[in-house]
Design an enzyme around this catalytic site. Structure first.
Site, mmCIF file in Angstrom:
data_model
loop_
_atom_site.group_PDB
_atom_site.id
_atom_site.type_symbol
_atom_site.label_atom_id
_atom_site.label_comp_id
_atom_site.label_asym_id
_atom_site.label_seq_id
_atom_site.Cartn_x
_atom_site.Cartn_y
_atom_site.Cartn_z
ATOM 1 N N ASP A 12 -8.381 -5.363 -6.016
ATOM 2 C CA ASP A 12 -8.248 -4.327 -5.063
ATOM 3 C C ASP A 12 -8.959 -3.049 -5.057
ATOM 4 O O ASP A 12 -9.492 -2.713 -6.192
ATOM 5 C CB ASP A 12 -6.635 -3.749 -5.358
ATOM 6 C CG ASP A 12 -6.098 -2.705 -4.447
ATOM 7 O OD1 ASP A 12 -7.028 -2.372 -3.543
ATOM 8 O OD2 ASP A 12 -4.803 -2.443 -4.391
ATOM 9 N N HIS B 43 -6.776 -6.051 -1.786
ATOM 10 C CA HIS B 43 -5.362 -5.273 -1.451
ATOM 11 C C HIS B 43 -4.514 -6.138 -0.390
ATOM 12 O O HIS B 43 -3.259 -5.737 -0.542
ATOM 13 C CB HIS B 43 -6.199 -4.078 -0.760
ATOM 14 C CG HIS B 43 -5.100 -3.152 -0.659
ATOM 15 N ND1 HIS B 43 -4.324 -2.186 -1.653
ATOM 16 C CD2 HIS B 43 -4.489 -2.415 0.609
ATOM 17 C CE1 HIS B 43 -3.655 -1.552 -1.164
ATOM 18 N NE2 HIS B 43 -3.698 -1.456 0.189
ATOM 19 N N SER C 129 0.691 -1.183 -0.109
ATOM 20 C CA SER C 129 -0.153 0.043 0.128
ATOM 21 C C SER C 129 0.823 1.346 0.211
ATOM 22 O O SER C 129 1.802 1.516 -1.046
ATOM 23 C CB SER C 129 -0.998 0.219 1.246
ATOM 24 O OG SER C 129 -1.862 0.868 0.851
#
Length: 420
Positions: free
Chosen positions: A328, A362, A234
């Site tokens: 995601d 994600h 991230s």
């Protein structure tokens, strides 16, 4: 006599185990149930329904679950399908050295959807899932401005060095570093805000801090130079890409589901300033569960006005591995990775590899980690959607973890050996 075995009973959290049941009647309906209580007291559970074979046995390596939290042949399904009783809660191991996760596997002699005190299991087995191998050492790092923890494998070394970072929730997360150290890497789990005396919020990415961390790791006598790896998820992925682009110490970067522009926070390094693509919180979408979908919150990275915010990957002298989930719900990670690779090729660079996983979300973590599709993060008023579908996400974690280790060893040299 009914027996339930889990082999081995003590293992690393990313390693498979073998679950078998014996002594059942032929074609008997059974439930295999897993449960654990995390460090915050939240219970996680999963179950799968099976028919015993003609020998009165269930072997999860061969038997097909007919229902429950998953269906089909899924040897580690009782682990990656664990779900919390508390909504929007993510399973994270904080104390990676002092204790394992204790997981109880129970065998019931019928199809039991929600075990109660009235349901007596035919057999139970308790196992330990550790995030560090025996002999791995953990050292708190507080040197200059750098904050984090260093994990060293057993033995004299030197070992390939890796910096490990997570995302926009801040703080310090160590479980991936502990597992990588158990594979023979010297790993610095690096905090960069919202930890100890670091800034509480991330106002800008000052790359000097990350260069300081790289130099600190490289000077350790058990770390093999001349170059380091970095792995980030991230926001940590975005920073890892910037490190690869500007820091000579970084020769291998693993970028998991991040952007390839500076988003929300500018980057500063020496006389360089990369402006941030702004966030537009009015573009948040809220789903039926009250969770935020954030893919549209960032400004359009294709807009000409934001081209100065693109991280100049063409400056990277090392190799970059992009790991992306195509489901995601936080970023359009695949698009970002493909755009960065196209930019690199435009400048004559072929130093990028893409691993793209359909239906993965994600939070791509080490194998056997339960899928978290939605959870709270610090500073966010509502839970955040992460995306992903359970079985494809689990397969993505298993495959990518092996590929990440191969990538790091290819470009940093062989890791130390482990007997676990």
């Amino acid at each position: 006599m009914v027996q339930l075995t889990v082999t081995p009973e003590i293992s690393l959290a990313d390693s498979p185990v073998w679950i078998q049941a014996f002594g059942l009647t032929p074609s008997q309906p059974v439930t295999l149930h897993s449960s654990l209580v995390d460090e915050k007291g939240v219970k996680f559970e999963a179950r799968a329904f099976y028919w015993a074979n003609e020998a009165g046995e269930v072997d999860v390596k061969e038997a097909s679950a007919v229902g429950g939290d998953y269906a089909g042949v899924c040897p580690m399904g009782l682990f990656w399908s664990l779900k919390p009783e508390k909504m929007f809660h993510r399973l994270i191991k904080r104390d990676v050295v002092g204790s394992p996760f204790h997981i109880q596997i129970s065998l019931f002699g019928s199809f039991v959807l929600m075990p109660s005190t009235k349901d007596t299991p035919l057999a139970t087995c308790s196992i330990e899932r550790w995030f560090v191998a025996p002999g791995v050492e953990r050292f708190q790092i507080k040197e200059g401005r750098v904050r984090g923890t260093l994990f060293l494998p057993p033995g004299p070394g030197p070992f390939p060095g890796v910096i490990d970072m997570f995302g926009g929730g801040g703080g310090l997360i160590e479980f991936r570093a502990g597992l990588l150290a158990s594979k023979g890497f010297a790993v610095l789990a690096l905090a960069y805000f919202a930890y100890e005396d670091l800034p509480r919020t991330l106002v800008e990415v000052n790359l000097q801090y990350f260069e300081d961390a790289a130099k600190l790791l490289l000077k350790h006598p058990k770390v093999r130079g001349p170059g380091l790896g970095v792995i980030g998820l991230s926001k940590g992925s975005e920073i890892a890409l910037a490190m690869a682009s500007f820091l000579e110490q970084i020769v291998a970067a693993v970028c998991i589901n991040g952007t390839t522009t500076m988003n929300g926070t500018p980057l500063r390094f020496q006389d360089i300033c990369i402006p941030a693509v702004p966030y537009y919180p009015e573009k948040f979408l809220i789903n039926s569960m009250g969770a935020l979908y954030g893919c549209h919150v960032m400004g359009d990275p294709q807009d000409a006005v934001h081209q100065d915010s693109v991280i100049p990957l063409e400056k990277a002298q090392g190799q970059v591995l992009f790991v992306v989930g195509e489901d995601d719900h936080t970023f359009s990670s695949k698009w970002f990775a493909e755009s960065a690779i196209a930019r690199a090729k435009k400048y004559g660079k072929n130093n990028c590899t893409l691993l793209s996983y359909p239906k993965a979300g994600h939070l791509i973590e080490p194998p056997c980690s339960p899928l978290c599709i939605c959870s709270w993060i610090p500073g966010c008023p509502k839970p955040t959607q992460w995306g992903g579908e359970m079985e494809p996400h689990a397969k993505a974690q298993e495959h990518s973890w092996k590929e990440i280790q191969k990538f790091l060893e290819l470009h940093l040299g062989p890791a130390g050996s482990s007997n676990v």
